[in-house]
Design a protein around this motif. Structure first.
Motif, short mmCIF file in Angstrom:
data_model
loop_
_atom_site.label_atom_id
_atom_site.label_comp_id
_atom_site.label_asym_id
_atom_site.label_seq_id
_atom_site.Cartn_x
_atom_site.Cartn_y
_atom_site.Cartn_z
N ALA A 1 -15.38 -25.92 0.44
CA ALA A 1 -15.69 -24.87 0.59
C ALA A 1 -16.75 -24.47 1.55
O ALA A 1 -17.87 -24.39 1.48
CB ALA A 1 -15.77 -23.59 -0.57
N LEU B 1 -17.68 -14.26 1.42
CA LEU B 1 -16.24 -14.97 1.77
C LEU B 1 -15.77 -15.91 1.59
O LEU B 1 -17.40 -16.87 2.39
CB LEU B 1 -15.56 -14.11 3.21
CG LEU B 1 -14.27 -14.11 3.12
CD1 LEU B 1 -13.44 -14.19 2.20
CD2 LEU B 1 -13.46 -14.59 4.58
N SER C 1 -14.05 -19.66 1.97
CA SER C 1 -13.12 -20.60 1.99
C SER C 1 -12.89 -21.83 0.89
O SER C 1 -13.26 -22.57 0.44
CB SER C 1 -12.91 -20.83 3.90
OG SER C 1 -13.32 -20.19 4.28
N HIS C 2 -11.30 -21.44 0.17
CA HIS C 2 -11.36 -21.58 -0.83
C HIS C 2 -10.12 -22.39 -1.38
O HIS C 2 -9.62 -20.86 -1.19
CB HIS C 2 -12.39 -22.17 -2.32
CG HIS C 2 -12.11 -22.48 -3.11
ND1 HIS C 2 -11.52 -23.06 -3.14
CD2 HIS C 2 -13.38 -23.77 -3.15
CE1 HIS C 2 -10.66 -23.97 -4.45
NE2 HIS C 2 -12.69 -24.92 -4.39
N LYS C 3 -9.13 -22.53 -1.17
CA LYS C 3 -7.80 -22.79 -1.34
C LYS C 3 -7.46 -21.66 -3.39
O LYS C 3 -6.51 -21.82 -3.39
CB LYS C 3 -6.79 -23.93 -1.48
CG LYS C 3 -7.55 -25.19 -2.33
CD LYS C 3 -6.76 -26.41 -2.53
CE LYS C 3 -7.66 -27.87 -3.20
NZ LYS C 3 -7.66 -28.84 -3.16
N ALA D 1 -6.67 -17.00 -2.74
CA ALA D 1 -7.31 -18.19 -2.03
C ALA D 1 -8.79 -17.54 -1.78
O ALA D 1 -7.95 -16.01 -0.96
CB ALA D 1 -6.40 -18.94 -1.61
N ASN D 2 -9.46 -17.66 -1.03
CA ASN D 2 -11.05 -16.86 -0.07
C ASN D 2 -10.98 -16.15 -0.79
O ASN D 2 -11.23 -14.97 0.17
CB ASN D 2 -10.22 -17.01 1.33
CG ASN D 2 -9.76 -18.05 1.82
OD1 ASN D 2 -9.87 -19.54 1.61
ND2 ASN D 2 -8.15 -18.10 2.37
N TYR E 1 -13.43 -12.78 -2.35
CA TYR E 1 -14.05 -11.99 -0.68
C TYR E 1 -14.77 -10.48 -1.94
O TYR E 1 -13.89 -10.97 -3.18
CB TYR E 1 -13.19 -10.92 -0.20
CG TYR E 1 -13.55 -9.99 0.95
CD1 TYR E 1 -14.62 -10.18 1.65
CD2 TYR E 1 -14.01 -8.77 -0.04
CE1 TYR E 1 -15.17 -8.97 2.46
CE2 TYR E 1 -14.56 -7.57 0.54
CZ TYR E 1 -15.48 -7.67 2.52
OH TYR E 1 -16.05 -6.59 2.61
#
Length: 107
Positions: A3, A24, A26-28, A70-71, A73
């Motif tokens: 991530a 934020l 980034s991760h599926k 996903a992702n 925030y």
């Protein structure tokens, strides 16, 4: 986890100011409900815990469930009383930890 976090913290604030923090990552965030092209279940892989501390004291914390997109925030506020360091921590289902720190100075 692989991530990649992004965090926005002001470089400085006056004592007593309330600042906005933004994160934020980034991760599926795979829920475990879907199947791959061969019909096999895709294993669950989500960030399940996020915490933010300031100089070691809790500021914000949450647990996440598979329904989180996903992702993820997050935006939240904190009152600044002294200069210090924010520590942002994300933990996924495999126990992998991603951590980022950001300093803030007093004006």
């Amino acid at each position: 986890m692989a991530a990649k976090p992004r965090v926005k913290v002001p470089k400085s604030a006056a004592a007593g100011d309330i600042i906005t923090l933004k994160t934020l990552i980034s991760h599926k965030m795979e829920s475990g409900q879907r199947k791959d092209g061969d019909g096999n279940p895709i294993p669950r892989d989500i960030i399940n815990k996020f915490t933010c501390t300031f100089n070691g004291k809790p500021v914000f914390s949450c647990d996440m469930d598979p329904a989180v997109s996903a992702n993820p925030y997050f935006e939240f506020k904190a009152k600044i009383t002294e200069a210090g360091t924010f520590t942002f921590t994300w933990v996924d289902d495999a126990g992998e930890v991603t951590e980022m720190t950001k300093d803030i100075a007093l004006k």
